[in-house]
Scaffold this active site. Structure first.
Site, PDB file in Angstrom:
ATOM      1  N   CYS A   1      34.123  49.690  42.522  1.00  0.00           N
ATOM      2  CA  CYS A   1      35.004  50.153  41.434  1.00  0.00           C
ATOM      3  C   CYS A   1      34.677  49.422  40.137  1.00  0.00           C
ATOM      4  O   CYS A   1      35.139  48.299  39.913  1.00  0.00           O
ATOM      5  CB  CYS A   1      36.468  49.945  41.816  1.00  0.00           C
ATOM      6  SG  CYS A   1      37.600  50.577  40.545  1.00  0.00           S
TER       7      CYS A   1
ATOM      8  N   CYS B   1      37.696  48.742  37.952  1.00  0.00           N
ATOM      9  CA  CYS B   1      38.517  47.593  38.380  1.00  0.00           C
ATOM     10  C   CYS B   1      37.804  46.268  38.076  1.00  0.00           C
ATOM     11  O   CYS B   1      38.430  45.312  37.649  1.00  0.00           O
ATOM     12  CB  CYS B   1      38.779  47.614  39.888  1.00  0.00           C
ATOM     13  SG  CYS B   1      39.092  49.212  40.599  1.00  0.00           S
ATOM     14  N   ASP B   2      36.517  46.199  38.365  1.00  0.00           N
ATOM     15  CA  ASP B   2      35.834  44.902  38.398  1.00  0.00           C
ATOM     16  C   ASP B   2      34.816  44.675  37.288  1.00  0.00           C
ATOM     17  O   ASP B   2      34.411  43.536  37.037  1.00  0.00           O
ATOM     18  CB  ASP B   2      35.083  44.749  39.740  1.00  0.00           C
ATOM     19  CG  ASP B   2      36.030  44.781  40.924  1.00  0.00           C
ATOM     20  OD1 ASP B   2      37.211  44.464  40.733  1.00  0.00           O
ATOM     21  OD2 ASP B   2      35.588  45.130  42.035  1.00  0.00           O
TER      22      ASP B   2
END
Ligand code: NDP
Length: 352
Positions: free
Chosen positions: A171, A174-175
C-alpha cells in the site's frame, strides 16, 4: 435465544460497527478471527506500521494515549516505540496495531462481546440467521454484519516475506511517505490501475526519486488515462516484461530486486529502496461459500448504492469485503458505522 447483531471481522469496519451497535443497546457479539489469512485478527492494519492518514491521529506522543487507553493485558501486542525525532520532538504516527487496539478498546468499553474464533459457514436462508464458529455451536442472530476485509495479493516469494515492513509493502498510499522510502528509487509491481495509481502517488511525493513500474508484459492493463499519466511522468520509468525473482536486502531494508525477463529469461538487478506490490486484492469471503451475491471480482454486492444491504435479508456488509475501490481504513470504518445503523433500522422495522 437469538442474538440481535453478530459482527464477523475485526478491522476498522468490524470495530466501528461494534461501537455503534453497542451504543444502540444491541449488545453485539463480534467474532475477531484467529486464522490468517482468511479472518485476520485486527484486519490488514495489523500488518502496517505508521498510519499517517487516519484523521484525528497527527504525529505526537501517541503511545502514552494508547497505553492509558488499552487494557494492560493486551499491551503485549503493541509494537516497539519508534525512536524518530524531528525538531527535537517525538515524530510518532499511530501504528496500525495501536489504532486497531484503540478501536477494539472502544468497542469493549461499550460491552461488545468479543470471541476469538473464526466463522466457517453461514445459513442466511431464513430468520433467525445462523453463523457457524470453528468451535462451539451455531449462533442464531437477527442480523449479521460481514466485515472480513480483503487481503492484498503478494508475489509469494520467501524474500518478499522477509522484507515485509522493511521495504516491502502492498500500500503506497499508506506507507509511501514514510521516512524509510524518502529520496530512494522505488519499484511498484503490477500493470493495473492500482499499480499506476501507486506509482503516480509515489512519484508526486516531495522527495521522490525514480519510481520503476515493473510489469510482466509489454502493455499495461490500467485504463488509458491512467496509463498516459504514468508514461508521461518524468519520474516514472516503465520496466516491461519483467518479474521479480528475489527481493534483496541487507537484513534491515530492501536494497535491490533481482528481475527476470519474461521474454528471454535474462536476469538483472534493479537498485531500489522499496518494493510496492500492487497486483490486486482477494476478498475474505470463502467462509460464505457463495451464499451472498458477489460482484465479478468476488466482493460482496451492495443491493443499493450507499446502503450496506446485501442479497440476504438482515445481512449487511462493511469495509473492504464490499469495496474494491477505496480500501482505506477511514472508508472501512465509515461503512462499519453505516452497517450498524442499517442493522439497527432493520431490527426496529422487524420488531415483534
Ligand atoms: P487488476 O487485477 O486490474 O491488475 C492487477 C495487475 O497485477 C495486472 O496488471 C496483472 O498483470 C498484475 N499481476 C497479477 N498477478 C501478478 C503476479 N503474480 N506477478 C506480477 N504481476 C501480476 O488489479 P488492480 O488492483 O490494479 O485494480 C482492481 C480494480 O480496481 C480494477 O477494476 C481497477 O480498474 C480498479 N481501480 C481503479 C482505480 C481508479 O480508477 N483510480 C485505482 C485503482 C484500482 P496482467 O496485466 O498481466 O494480468
Amino acid at each position: 435465544m437469538s442474538e440481535k447483531v453478530v459482527i464477523i471481522g475485526s478491522g476498522p469496519a468490524g470495530w466501528a460497527a461494534a461501537i455503534y451497535a453497542a451504543r444502540a443497546n444491541l449488545d453485539p457479539l463480534l467474532y475477531e478471527g484467529t486464522v490468517k489469512p482468511e479472518m485476520i485478527p485486527l484486519g490488514q492494519l495489523a500488518f502496517t506500521t505508521e498510519v499517517e492518514n487516519y484523521p484525528g491521529f497527527p504525529f505526537g506522543n501517541v503511545r502514552e494515549f494508547v497505553e492509558t487507553s488499552v487494557d494492560k493485558e493486551r499491551h503485549w501486542n503493541l509494537p516497539p516505540v519508534p525512536s524518530e525525532q524531528r525538531d527535537g520532538k517525538p515524530h510518532y504516527a499511530v501504528q496500525g496495531v495501536e489504532l486497531m487496539e484503540l478501536m477494539k478498546q472502544q468497542a469493549l468499553n461499550f460491552q461488545t462481546r468479543v470471541v476469538s474464533d473464526d466463522i466457517i459457514d453461514v445459513d442466511f436462508t431464513s430468520q433467525p440467521l445462523r453463523v457457524m464458529p470453528a468451535s462451539g455451536d451455531p449462533i442464531e442472530s437477527q442480523t449479521v454484519i460481514v466485515a472480513t476485509g480483503a487481503r492484498a495479493n503478494y508475489l509469494g516469494l520467501d524474500s518478499e516475506e522477509t522484507y515485509k515492513n522493511k521495504g516491502v509493502s502492498a500500500c503506497a498510499v499508506c506507507d509511501g511517505a514514510l521516512p524509510i522510502y524518502r529520496n530512494k528509487p522505488l519499484a511498484v509491481i503490477g500493470g493495473g490501475d492500482s499499480a499506476v495509481e501507486e506509482a503516480t502517488y509515489l512519484a508526486n511525493l516531495k522527495d521522490a526519486a525514480t519510481i520503476y513500474l515493473v510489469h510482466r508484459r509489454d502493455q499495461l492493463r490500467a485504463s488509458k488515462i491512467m496509463q498516459q499519466r504514468a508514461l508521461d511522468h518524468p519520474k516514472i520509468e516503465l520496466v516491461w516484461n519483467s518479474v521479480v525473482e528475489e527481493v534483496l536486502g541487507d537484513g534491515e531494508m530492501v536494497t535491490s530486486l533481482k528481475l527476470k525477463s519474461t521474454v528471454d529469461d535474462s536476469e538483472r538487478e534493479l537498485e531500489v529502496g522499496g518494493m510496492f506490490v500492487a497486483i490486486g486484492h482477494t476478498p475474505n469471503t470463502a467462509f460464505l461459500h457463495g451464499k451472498l451475491e458477489m460482484n465479478d471480482k468476488g466482493y460482496i454486492h451492495w443491493k443499493e448504492p450507499f446502503r450496506t444491504l446485501t442479497s440476504a435479508e438482515g445481512v449487511f456488509a462493511a469495509g473492504d469485503v464490499a469495496d474494491d475501490y477505496y480500501r482505506q481504513a477511514i472508508t472501512s470504518a465509515g461503512t462499519g458505522c453505516m452497517a450498524a445503523l442499517d442493522a439497527e433500522r432493520y431490527l426496529a422495522a422487524h420488531e415483534a
